[in-house]
Design an enzyme around this catalytic site. Structure first.
Site, PDB file in Angstrom:
ATOM      1  N   GLY A  11       0.825  -1.213   0.000  1.00  0.00           N
ATOM      2  CA  GLY A  11       0.000   0.000   0.000  1.00  0.00           C
ATOM      3  C   GLY A  11       0.849   1.250   0.000  1.00  0.00           C
ATOM      4  O   GLY A  11       0.629   2.175   0.784  1.00  0.00           O
ATOM      5  N   VAL A  63      -3.263  -7.470  -1.582  1.00  0.00           N
ATOM      6  CA  VAL A  63      -2.754  -8.216  -0.422  1.00  0.00           C
ATOM      7  C   VAL A  63      -3.800  -9.152   0.195  1.00  0.00           C
ATOM      8  O   VAL A  63      -3.446 -10.072   0.925  1.00  0.00           O
ATOM      9  CB  VAL A  63      -2.162  -7.294   0.675  1.00  0.00           C
ATOM     10  CG1 VAL A  63      -0.954  -6.534   0.169  1.00  0.00           C
ATOM     11  CG2 VAL A  63      -3.214  -6.370   1.266  1.00  0.00           C
ATOM     12  N   TYR A 154     -12.764  -2.330  11.557  1.00  0.00           N
ATOM     13  CA  TYR A 154     -11.389  -1.801  11.492  1.00  0.00           C
ATOM     14  C   TYR A 154     -10.635  -2.076  12.797  1.00  0.00           C
ATOM     15  O   TYR A 154      -9.483  -2.541  12.771  1.00  0.00           O
ATOM     16  CB  TYR A 154     -11.475  -0.301  11.205  1.00  0.00           C
ATOM     17  CG  TYR A 154     -10.140   0.381  11.005  1.00  0.00           C
ATOM     18  CD1 TYR A 154      -9.449   0.248   9.802  1.00  0.00           C
ATOM     19  CD2 TYR A 154      -9.581   1.186  11.997  1.00  0.00           C
ATOM     20  CE1 TYR A 154      -8.226   0.887   9.605  1.00  0.00           C
ATOM     21  CE2 TYR A 154      -8.370   1.828  11.812  1.00  0.00           C
ATOM     22  CZ  TYR A 154      -7.697   1.676  10.605  1.00  0.00           C
ATOM     23  OH  TYR A 154      -6.484   2.316  10.422  1.00  0.00           O
ATOM     24  N   LYS A 158      -7.264  -4.318  13.294  1.00  0.00           N
ATOM     25  CA  LYS A 158      -6.004  -3.742  13.796  1.00  0.00           C
ATOM     26  C   LYS A 158      -5.580  -4.366  15.124  1.00  0.00           C
ATOM     27  O   LYS A 158      -4.386  -4.439  15.425  1.00  0.00           O
ATOM     28  CB  LYS A 158      -6.150  -2.223  13.921  1.00  0.00           C
ATOM     29  CG  LYS A 158      -6.300  -1.518  12.559  1.00  0.00           C
ATOM     30  CD  LYS A 158      -5.111  -1.758  11.655  1.00  0.00           C
ATOM     31  CE  LYS A 158      -5.156  -0.957  10.375  1.00  0.00           C
ATOM     32  NZ  LYS A 158      -3.977  -1.186   9.528  1.00  0.00           N
TER      33      LYS A 158
HETATM   34  P1  NAP Z   1      -4.635   5.625   2.448  1.00  0.00           P
HETATM   35  O1  NAP Z   1      -4.088   6.970   2.181  1.00  0.00           O
HETATM   36  O2  NAP Z   1      -6.079   5.363   2.257  1.00  0.00           O
HETATM   37  O3  NAP Z   1      -3.780   4.555   1.600  1.00  0.00           O
HETATM   38  C1  NAP Z   1      -4.080   3.195   1.683  1.00  0.00           C
HETATM   39  C2  NAP Z   1      -3.063   2.417   0.891  1.00  0.00           C
HETATM   40  O4  NAP Z   1      -3.405   1.015   1.011  1.00  0.00           O
HETATM   41  C3  NAP Z   1      -3.066   2.754  -0.587  1.00  0.00           C
HETATM   42  O5  NAP Z   1      -1.749   2.787  -1.077  1.00  0.00           O
HETATM   43  C4  NAP Z   1      -3.835   1.577  -1.209  1.00  0.00           C
HETATM   44  O6  NAP Z   1      -3.379   1.256  -2.505  1.00  0.00           O
HETATM   45  C5  NAP Z   1      -3.430   0.455  -0.281  1.00  0.00           C
HETATM   46  N1  NAP Z   1      -4.352  -0.689  -0.366  1.00  0.00           N
HETATM   47  C6  NAP Z   1      -5.657  -0.728  -0.032  1.00  0.00           C
HETATM   48  N2  NAP Z   1      -6.154  -1.958  -0.276  1.00  0.00           N
HETATM   49  C7  NAP Z   1      -5.126  -2.701  -0.762  1.00  0.00           C
HETATM   50  C8  NAP Z   1      -5.000  -4.048  -1.179  1.00  0.00           C
HETATM   51  N3  NAP Z   1      -6.027  -4.900  -1.149  1.00  0.00           N
HETATM   52  N4  NAP Z   1      -3.793  -4.479  -1.632  1.00  0.00           N
HETATM   53  C9  NAP Z   1      -2.724  -3.637  -1.659  1.00  0.00           C
HETATM   54  N5  NAP Z   1      -2.791  -2.354  -1.295  1.00  0.00           N
HETATM   55  C10 NAP Z   1      -3.974  -1.899  -0.832  1.00  0.00           C
HETATM   56  O7  NAP Z   1      -4.333   5.172   3.965  1.00  0.00           O
HETATM   57  P2  NAP Z   1      -3.248   5.701   5.016  1.00  0.00           P
HETATM   58  O8  NAP Z   1      -3.911   6.687   5.877  1.00  0.00           O
HETATM   59  O9  NAP Z   1      -1.982   6.042   4.328  1.00  0.00           O
HETATM   60  O10 NAP Z   1      -3.082   4.389   5.898  1.00  0.00           O
HETATM   61  C11 NAP Z   1      -1.990   3.499   5.742  1.00  0.00           C
HETATM   62  C12 NAP Z   1      -2.047   2.470   6.872  1.00  0.00           C
HETATM   63  O11 NAP Z   1      -2.003   3.148   8.132  1.00  0.00           O
HETATM   64  C13 NAP Z   1      -3.336   1.650   6.892  1.00  0.00           C
HETATM   65  O12 NAP Z   1      -3.061   0.332   7.309  1.00  0.00           O
HETATM   66  C14 NAP Z   1      -4.173   2.350   7.927  1.00  0.00           C
HETATM   67  O13 NAP Z   1      -5.136   1.510   8.492  1.00  0.00           O
HETATM   68  C15 NAP Z   1      -3.109   2.759   8.927  1.00  0.00           C
HETATM   69  N6  NAP Z   1      -3.490   3.872   9.783  1.00  0.00           N
HETATM   70  C16 NAP Z   1      -3.802   5.086   9.271  1.00  0.00           C
HETATM   71  C17 NAP Z   1      -4.156   6.122  10.130  1.00  0.00           C
HETATM   72  C18 NAP Z   1      -4.493   7.497   9.643  1.00  0.00           C
HETATM   73  O14 NAP Z   1      -4.887   8.322  10.478  1.00  0.00           O
HETATM   74  N7  NAP Z   1      -4.344   7.796   8.384  1.00  0.00           N
HETATM   75  C19 NAP Z   1      -4.213   5.880  11.513  1.00  0.00           C
HETATM   76  C20 NAP Z   1      -3.889   4.631  12.006  1.00  0.00           C
HETATM   77  C21 NAP Z   1      -3.526   3.632  11.128  1.00  0.00           C
HETATM   78  P3  NAP Z   1      -4.232   1.530  -3.853  1.00  0.00           P
HETATM   79  O15 NAP Z   1      -4.766   2.908  -3.775  1.00  0.00           O
HETATM   80  O16 NAP Z   1      -3.204   1.317  -4.915  1.00  0.00           O
HETATM   81  O17 NAP Z   1      -5.304   0.491  -3.871  1.00  0.00           O
END
Ligand code: NAP
Length: 244
Positions: A11, A63, A154, A158
């Protein structure tokens, strides 16, 4: 710091994953920029890294799909002959109250956020065991530690990531493979852009630093865990949440 290492970041087309990929490259690793739907964005991350003098390649893999993960990881090992770092970052949200949550929304989140971590660790660990070294960093969330209304799917995924991290850390430690998790709080990204202004303001009130984190602030912790500077750390969950 990470010179000579090959790192997979799932991702990595956007948000936190893209920042992690860039940080690992800046610290010397060759980076596999995984994506699922955002081919153009992933290509941009790849190009940005190469323009800065690093080595990167964007590779598509869903994934949540077991067979696709096997082919993806086997392909990387065949190409590079080593996989030193795996960052399981890919994640999705399908928020909604428990009693109205569809089966599909539950399954999609569990299959991507939790089964995706299993799939990648399952296949990468075979190769790390061969080399008797490796570092795996799984991205959890504070939602998996303290829960969050509207995020039953979610939070469960997690919390599961924390469980799989701790078990794998114990299982793989005898082979010198470390497994840790990072649990971010609220971080600026497409994922949190979806939140209403009201929810964002409410969230800021419980963050000691009074602001959302930046993707780069997660990436630097991930890079620390991925590299040898954290060589005596395994089975840990680092909350990176501005003091929530
Ligand atoms: P984001 O901007 O929505 O990006 C999500 C990423 O995951 C994208 O690159 C997307 O790729 C990829 N993805 C989704 N489904 C996928 C799949 N089936 N196979 C491969 N890639 C996949 O999210 P983010 O905020 O950067 O979050 C990244 C991680 O941090 C996540 O695990 C999220 O739960 C965690 N997190 C985020 C926050 C927050 O506040 N943002 C807080 C706690 C934890 P494509 O677009 O190419 O599909």
């Amino acid at each position: 710091m990470l010179e000579g290492k090959v790192a997979i970041v799932t991702g990595a087309s956007r948000g936190i994953g893209a920042a992690i990929a860039k940080k690992l490259s800046k610290n010397g690793a060759t980076v596999i920029v995984n994506y699922c739907g955002s081919a153009e964005a992933a290509k941009k991350v790849e190009e940005e890294i190469i323009d800065c003098g690093g080595e990167a390649v964007a590779v598509k893999c869903d994934v949540s799909n077991y067979e696709e993960c096997k082919n993806f990881i086997d392909g990387i090992y065949k190409e590079y002959g080593q996989i030193d770092i795996l960052v399981n970052n890919a994640g999705v949200t399908r928020d909604g109250l428990l009693m109205g949550m569809s089966e599909e929304d539950f399954d999609t989140v569990i299959n991507t956020n939790l089964k995706g971590v299993f799939n990648c660790m399952r296949f990468v660990s075979r190769y790390m065991i061969k080399k008797k070294k490796g570092s795996i960093v799984n991205i959890s969330s504070v939602s998996g530690v303290i829960g969050n209304p509207g995020q039953a799917n979610y939070s469960a995924s997690k919390a599961g990531v924390i469980g799989i991290t701790k078990s794998a850390a114990k299982e793989l430690a005898p082979r010198s493979i470390r497994v840790n998790a990072v649990a971010p709080g609220f971080v600026e990204s497409d994922m949190t852009d979806k939140l209403s202004d009201e929810v964002k303001e409410k969230a800021k009130k419980v963050i000691s630093l009074g602001r959302f984190g930046k993707a780069e602030e997660i990436a630097s912790v991930v890079s620390f865990l991925a590299g040898d500077e954290s060589s005596y750390l395994t089975g840990q969950v680092l909350k990176v949440d501005g003091g929530m």
